[in-house]
Design a protein around this motif. Structure first.
Motif, PDB file in Angstrom:
ATOM      1  N   UNK A 283       0.785  -1.220   0.000  1.00 19.55           N
ATOM      2  CA  UNK A 283       0.000   0.000   0.000  1.00 19.55           C
ATOM      3  C   UNK A 283       0.826   1.285   0.000  1.00 19.55           C
ATOM      4  N   UNK A 284       2.052   1.227   0.498  1.00 23.56           N
ATOM      5  CA  UNK A 284       2.841   2.460   0.632  1.00 23.56           C
ATOM      6  C   UNK A 284       3.116   3.054  -0.733  1.00 23.56           C
ATOM      7  N   UNK A 285       2.648   4.277  -0.946  1.00 21.94           N
ATOM      8  CA  UNK A 285       2.903   4.971  -2.191  1.00 21.94           C
ATOM      9  C   UNK A 285       2.107   4.477  -3.380  1.00 21.94           C
ATOM     10  N   UNK A 286       1.144   3.586  -3.177  1.00 24.03           N
ATOM     11  CA  UNK A 286       0.389   3.027  -4.293  1.00 24.03           C
ATOM     12  C   UNK A 286      -1.019   3.602  -4.403  1.00 24.03           C
ATOM     13  N   UNK A 287      -1.408   4.429  -3.430  1.00 24.42           N
ATOM     14  CA  UNK A 287      -2.752   4.999  -3.467  1.00 24.42           C
ATOM     15  C   UNK A 287      -2.867   5.977  -4.633  1.00 24.42           C
ATOM     16  N   UNK A 288      -4.039   5.994  -5.249  1.00 25.38           N
ATOM     17  CA  UNK A 288      -4.261   6.884  -6.389  1.00 25.38           C
ATOM     18  C   UNK A 288      -5.424   7.824  -6.092  1.00 25.38           C
ATOM     19  N   UNK A 289      -5.317   9.034  -6.607  1.00 27.13           N
ATOM     20  CA  UNK A 289      -6.378  10.017  -6.444  1.00 27.13           C
ATOM     21  C   UNK A 289      -7.611   9.578  -7.230  1.00 27.13           C
ATOM     22  N   UNK A 290      -8.780   9.652  -6.596  1.00 25.36           N
ATOM     23  CA  UNK A 290      -9.990   9.177  -7.252  1.00 25.36           C
ATOM     24  C   UNK A 290     -10.746  10.302  -7.959  1.00 25.36           C
ATOM     25  N   UNK A 291     -10.430  11.562  -7.625  1.00 25.16           N
ATOM     26  CA  UNK A 291     -11.094  12.670  -8.305  1.00 25.16           C
ATOM     27  C   UNK A 291     -10.604  12.723  -9.746  1.00 25.16           C
TER      28      UNK A 291
ATOM     29  N   UNK B 185     -10.487  15.117 -11.808  1.00 30.06           N
ATOM     30  CA  UNK B 185      -9.675  16.300 -12.096  1.00 30.06           C
ATOM     31  C   UNK B 185      -8.219  16.065 -11.711  1.00 30.06           C
ATOM     32  N   UNK B 186      -7.999  15.335 -10.614  1.00 31.92           N
ATOM     33  CA  UNK B 186      -6.614  15.085 -10.182  1.00 31.92           C
ATOM     34  C   UNK B 186      -6.045  13.832 -10.818  1.00 31.92           C
ATOM     35  N   UNK B 187      -6.885  12.830 -11.053  1.00 32.38           N
ATOM     36  CA  UNK B 187      -6.386  11.563 -11.579  1.00 32.38           C
ATOM     37  C   UNK B 187      -5.879  11.721 -13.000  1.00 32.38           C
TER      38      UNK B 187
ATOM     39  N   UNK C 268      -1.038   8.900   2.768  1.00 37.84           N
ATOM     40  CA  UNK C 268      -0.278  10.156   2.767  1.00 37.84           C
ATOM     41  C   UNK C 268      -0.987  11.190   3.629  1.00 37.84           C
ATOM     42  N   UNK C 269      -0.242  11.788   4.531  1.00 33.62           N
ATOM     43  CA  UNK C 269      -0.755  12.771   5.475  1.00 33.62           C
ATOM     44  C   UNK C 269      -1.848  12.193   6.377  1.00 33.62           C
ATOM     45  N   UNK C 270      -1.890  10.872   6.471  1.00 40.46           N
ATOM     46  CA  UNK C 270      -2.849  10.170   7.333  1.00 40.46           C
ATOM     47  C   UNK C 270      -4.280  10.651   7.100  1.00 40.46           C
ATOM     48  N   UNK C 271      -4.627  10.858   5.825  1.00 39.53           N
ATOM     49  CA  UNK C 271      -5.953  11.359   5.498  1.00 39.53           C
ATOM     50  C   UNK C 271      -6.483  10.625   4.282  1.00 39.53           C
ATOM     51  N   UNK C 272      -7.834  10.457   4.248  1.00 40.77           N
ATOM     52  CA  UNK C 272      -8.440   9.785   3.097  1.00 40.77           C
ATOM     53  C   UNK C 272      -8.866  10.772   2.024  1.00 40.77           C
ATOM     54  N   UNK C 273      -8.526  12.056   2.179  1.00 39.27           N
ATOM     55  CA  UNK C 273      -8.955  13.067   1.211  1.00 39.27           C
ATOM     56  C   UNK C 273      -8.443  12.718  -0.177  1.00 39.27           C
ATOM     57  N   UNK C 274      -9.353  12.588  -1.090  1.00 46.33           N
ATOM     58  CA  UNK C 274      -8.980  12.308  -2.460  1.00 46.33           C
ATOM     59  C   UNK C 274      -8.690  10.860  -2.765  1.00 46.33           C
ATOM     60  N   UNK C 275      -8.711   9.989  -1.748  1.00 48.15           N
ATOM     61  CA  UNK C 275      -8.391   8.578  -1.974  1.00 48.15           C
ATOM     62  C   UNK C 275      -9.612   7.684  -1.833  1.00 48.15           C
ATOM     63  N   UNK C 276     -10.513   8.038  -0.934  1.00 47.55           N
ATOM     64  CA  UNK C 276     -11.717   7.246  -0.715  1.00 47.55           C
ATOM     65  C   UNK C 276     -12.913   8.178  -0.559  1.00 47.55           C
ATOM     66  N   UNK C 277     -14.091   7.615  -0.824  1.00 49.27           N
ATOM     67  CA  UNK C 277     -15.306   8.406  -0.650  1.00 49.27           C
ATOM     68  C   UNK C 277     -15.765   8.410   0.803  1.00 49.27           C
TER      69      UNK C 277
END
Lengths: 106, 112
Positions: free
Chosen positions: A58-66, A68-70, B71-80
């Motif tokens: 999981x480290x560094x693998x998260x992706x932005x879901x918006x 506009x950002x994705x 990142x930054x211990x927050x779900x902002x932008x990663x999950x709904x």
């Protein structure tokens, strides 16, 4: 390979070793409480392998879901790229190359 | 309603493939956690509700570990919502947990 992959294997080795030790202990002493060292090894192996796997995956693998950002850095070339549109014998290389034998520019 | 114009807003428009990617990470971590905690439960000889309790604990532990990688211990932008991390892959992980738990218990206390 990184730090976390060897730790995952280390945790799994500890876990399997505790399993085998428990089998040997139970086969000789019967179904009684496990000794503290086997229990401790099992718990430590479990936590090390779980934490290392999460860090590795999981480290560094998260992706932005918006949207506009994705897709903020998506270029037009990437959008319209498709396998059927790839050129492997584009003639511009031979037409405009000075070393090409059939160069028509004099 | 008929005749209403859809509200144009980019704030709630999500990329489904990115959501699926993030949920896949959670699912893989929860499945692996189910395997290792299933071995632990089998080695300790846990049965019935004690084994279920260990699975709930494993789910909470994996959720804490996943939270530590944000990142930054927050779900902002990663999950709904937070429920994605807390309950993502819970049922699938439970199936894996029961399988490995049963196998480990049988290896330690029944087969040999």
């Amino acid at each position: 390979m990184g730090l976390w992959t060897p730790l995952v294997y280390l945790g799994l080795v500890l876990l399997i070793h505790s399993l085998i030790s428990a089998v040997q202990f139970i086969s000789t002493h019967g179904p009684i409480s496990l000794p503290a060292d086997i229990a401790f090894e099992c718990i430590i192996g479990c936590l090390i392998s779980a934490f290392s796997y999460v860090k590795m995956t999981a480290e560094g693998e998260w992706k932005q879901i918006s949207i506009a950002k994705a897709y903020s850095n998506l270029t037009w070339g990437r959008v319209e790229n498709r396998p059927s549109f790839a050129h492997f014998n584009h003639r511009a290389k031979s037409i405009f190359s000075d070393k090409a034998p059939n160069n028509n520019r004099k | 309603m008929l005749g209403e114009q859809p509200q144009a807003s980019s704030d709630n428009v999500y990329a489904q493939d990115k959501i699926a990617h993030n949920e896949n990470i959670i699912y893989k971590c929860r499945a692996f956690g189910a395997v290792v905690f299933g071995i632990l439960a089998g080695v300790f000889g846990l049965t019935s509700l004690w084994g279920l309790l260990v699975y709930v604990i494993s789910s909470i532990v994996i959720s804490i570990f996943l939270f530590a990688t944000l990142p930054k211990l927050s779900i902002d932008g990663l999950f709904t919502s937070w429920m994605s991390i807390l309950t993502g892959g819970f049922v699938q992980g439970a199936m894996t947990y029961v399988l490995v738990w049963t196998l480990a218990y049988d290896i330690v206390y029944i087969f040999f």
